[in-house]
Design a protein around this motif. Structure first.
Motif, PDB file in Angstrom:
ATOM      1  N   LYS A  14      11.195 105.144  47.957  1.00 29.90           N
ATOM      2  CA  LYS A  14      10.304 104.109  47.718  1.00 29.90           C
ATOM      3  C   LYS A  14       9.905 104.203  46.055  1.00 29.90           C
ATOM      4  O   LYS A  14       9.138 105.016  45.759  1.00 29.90           O
ATOM      5  N   THR A  61       7.990 102.072  42.555  1.00 27.57           N
ATOM      6  CA  THR A  61       7.435 100.909  42.162  1.00 27.57           C
ATOM      7  C   THR A  61       7.854 100.875  40.517  1.00 27.57           C
ATOM      8  O   THR A  61       8.085 101.946  40.024  1.00 27.57           O
ATOM      9  N   GLN A  72       7.720  96.546  44.260  1.00 30.24           N
ATOM     10  CA  GLN A  72       7.964  97.867  45.328  1.00 30.24           C
ATOM     11  C   GLN A  72       9.513  97.785  45.626  1.00 30.24           C
ATOM     12  O   GLN A  72       9.982  96.505  46.020  1.00 30.24           O
TER      13      GLN A  72
END
Ligand SMILES: [Zn+2]
Length: 662
Positions: free
Chosen positions: A585, A587, A596
């Motif tokens: 994950k 950003t 994101q």
């Protein structure tokens, strides 16, 4: 000649193929798989059967709706069921399909035997029939409408073969009396005895209005109807007419949901008695998992799917929850909230924490080798005694199918070990000779307890206990461990520990539930929308970014390319995602905002190494969820080699964040 091991034959129901498995099916199958593993560890020669019930008017209709032949439809379905069990780590020894030739042969043979013994006759069946759906509606009364299409039903009479069930009232009651354990639990037994005492009506076992079924030999268009076909699968799975050669029949236990117990404890033994074949030893009916006090069903929309839970928390967590949360045989409540609570408290903080704590202390103080215990103190002996007596208790609980009590007893030992460590404080003992000796005793004791726990919990938690086993440096397979030989004191000092790993990473409850629900929605939408029910896994195997240059069949116009907006982005944060080994994950700063984005690169890039890196980002891709985590954009990577290893696209010169790629 070596003595033959004692056999144990157990079955799940043969599941009807008009839908895919939900939690209810998973529960029965997990119970069966647990008992299969347990009996193996007790030295039995075990066969477990599951399978698919593939005939009948509902399948006929579903196949028509999907626009494919029945045979193809059921083959897809059977494959989907088999694949799901595989994915969930449940391996039955026999997977029987009621369209298998061997099964067809067995049903026809059983019918012939019942007929030769005088228990089959030709008669007429009258019922309420829908001429649009081509089906009898069971239990409908004259004048009622069809529950499926709402049109008026018609009274129809057809010629059927009947089974003389009425002749078996007394034999069945005698059988229940002589075999008080045949129907479990006790409450169900009473219910069935009362039902049979009330008298039994003969049973129609063939139809001429259904096409998709096993033909009655020489009596076409008669085909066998539902139960005479489906129940026989238990016998056809282990040899059918030649069952004696295989040596597995009769079944030691049939596991069923409580809604089908009557068929298993009345019809099935009656068919077998009529054919003069051995009867199963036990039928065990479990309760339902209820959500909002209603039985789970697709039509109620409260169906819970096993795959998203397994993806998020691991299959062991689901197995543990189902067996720990309810008394086997009774109904229980299911909620994601209690599932995640149990996961965090019993697995992450309980077993997982004890294992990692013990391993870390041995690593630090004894260079990763199991220490040799020195002088024992009373508290060491007390813990040893507790673990040793748990062995006997747990085996007894498993034998009685008291899974919740078995797990309770195992977790009591884990709690005692936690308390022991907290009281003894091995980390505070210092490195004097005396301190090291005391530490050695404490850590050997804890590690030995962990070994016992892993062995005892293995039938329920096969994956994670195998990891604990390897962590303790055990090289034999836990599957083949004989529980009868399990004793306190068998952990050998000097054994090198295996590589440490996190067993049950703690999860944040709200986030975990959101992701499970989101994955479940993806799966439900992808299967209910498609008329073809088979395959098509909900989560893409290769997620997001790692897409290289796709094969473009034709040339595209520049306007088409201009539709794709790509920009230079800079990775701000990167983390792994619990339950998704391949995904990171991220950003990403794209100049105008921070996005994101999930990327399927976790197996090739360490999260820390990515921070600050500049990447090419497709920014106008519609947001979507991967493994329940929202991804808003896509990172460009080359796909290299036969495995498609992702290599992130980058820039040789420094470029400004947000710059457009053209
Ligand atoms: Zn109808």
């Amino acid at each position: 000649m070596p003595e033959r091991k004692e056999k144990f034959y157990l079955t799940t129901p043969i599941y009807y193929t008009n839908g895919l498995p939900h939690l209810g099916h998973t529960y029965t199958t997990v119970v069966c798989d647990t008992v299969r593993r347990y009996k193996r560890m007790r030295g039995y020669d075990v066969v477990m059967t599951t399978g698919t019930d593939e005939h009948g008017v509902n399948v006929e209709r579903a196949a028509k709706k999907a626009g494919i032949p029945e045979r193809e439809f059921v083959a897809n379905m059977a494959e989907a069921w088999r694949a799901l069990w595989d994915e969930l780590g449940i391996t039955a020894d026999e997977f029987v399909r009621t369209t298998d030739l061997e099964h067809v042969r067995t049903v026809q043979w059983l019918f012939k035997r019942c007929r030769e013994n005088g228990y089959v006759y030709k008669g007429h069946y009258t019922g309420q029939y829908c001429i649009y759906d081509n089906a009898f509606v069971n239990d409908a009364k004259p004048g009622e409408n069809c529950p499926d299409c709402g049109r008026p039903l018609e009274t129809l009479t057809e010629e059927n073969y009947f089974f003389k069930l009425s002749a078996f009232q007394k034999p069945l009651l005698d059988f229940y009396r002589k075999n008080p354990d045949f129907i479990q639990p006790e409450s169900r037994r009473n219910e069935i005895v009362t039902f049979v005492q009330g008298g039994l009506k003969d049973l129609s076992i063939t139809r001429t209005t259904i096409r998709w079924g096993i033909p009655v030999p020489g009596e076409e268009p008669h085909v066998f109807y539902v139960w005479f076909d489906a129940l026989t699968a238990y016998l056809s799975a282990v040899g059918g007419p030649d069952y004696e050669k295989r040596g597995m029949w009769p079944a030691d236990v049939h596991f069923v949901g409580k809604d089908i117990i009557r068929f298993h404890t009345v019809y099935w033994p009656a068919f077998l008695m009529a054919a003069m074949l051995p009867l199963p030893k036990q039928v065990w009916a479990h309760g339902w998992f209820l959500m909002d006090a209603a039985k789970m069903s697709k039509s109620k929309g409260n169906v819970v799917l096993p795959r998203p839970i397994a993806n998020m928390l691991g299959m062991d967590a689901l197995r543990y929850f189902m067996l720990r949360e309810v008394v086997f045989g009774q109904d229980g409540n299911f909620s994601y909230d209690s599932l995640v609570t149990r996961y965090n408290s019993d697995l992450a903080n309980g077993l997982g924490n004890l294992a990692s704590r013990t391993a870390a202390l041995i690593e630090k103080n004894f260079a990763g080798k199991v220490p040799k215990p020195a002088q024992r103190q009373p508290q060491d002996d007390a813990l040893a005694k507790e673990a040793q007596s748990a062995i006997g208790e747990v085996l007894e609980r498993y034998d009685k199918m008291e899974f919740a009590r078995a797990l309770e007893a195992i977790w009591a030992v884990i709690a005692a070990a936690d308390k022991y460590l907290t009281t003894e404080q091995p980390w505070a003992l210092g490195t004097s000779e005396e301190g090291q000796a005391r530490k050695a005793t404490i850590l050997w004791t804890t590690a030995e307890l962990l070994r016992i726990v892993a062995a005892l919990a293995h039938p329920v938690l096969p994956d994670s206990t195998a990891k604990v086993w390897a962590l303790l440096g055990q090289t034999t397979s836990l599957d083949s461990l004989e529980l009868d030989g399990l004793r306190w004191g068998q952990l050998v000092p000097g054994t090198a520990l295996g590589k440490s790993q996190t067993l049950f990473p703690r999860v944040e409850k709200t986030e975990a539930i959101e992701r499970i629900e989101s994955m479940a929605n993806e799966e439900l939408n992808s299967t209910s929308a498609a008329p073809k029910p088979a395959s098509a896994p909900a989560a893409p195997a290769t997620p997001a970014a790692a897409v290289g240059v796709p094969a473009v069949p034709d040339k595209i116009a520049i306007e088409d390319f201009a539709k794709v907006e790509m920009r230079v982005g800079q990775i701000k944060t990167a983390e792994r995602i619990v339950g998704a080994d391949k995904l990171l994950k991220l950003t990403v700063d794209i100049g105008t905002e921070i996005r994101q984005i999930c990327a399927g690169i976790a197996q090739y890039y360490e999260p820390e190494a990515l921070i600050g890196r500049k990447v090419a980002v497709v920014v106008n891709l519609a947001p979507r969820k991967l493994r329940g985590v929202e991804s808003n954009g896509m990172i460009i990577a080359a796909s290299v080699g036969p495995e498609g290893r992702p290599v992130l696209a980058g820039f040789l010169e420094d470029v400004e964040v947000g710059a457009r790629l053209k």
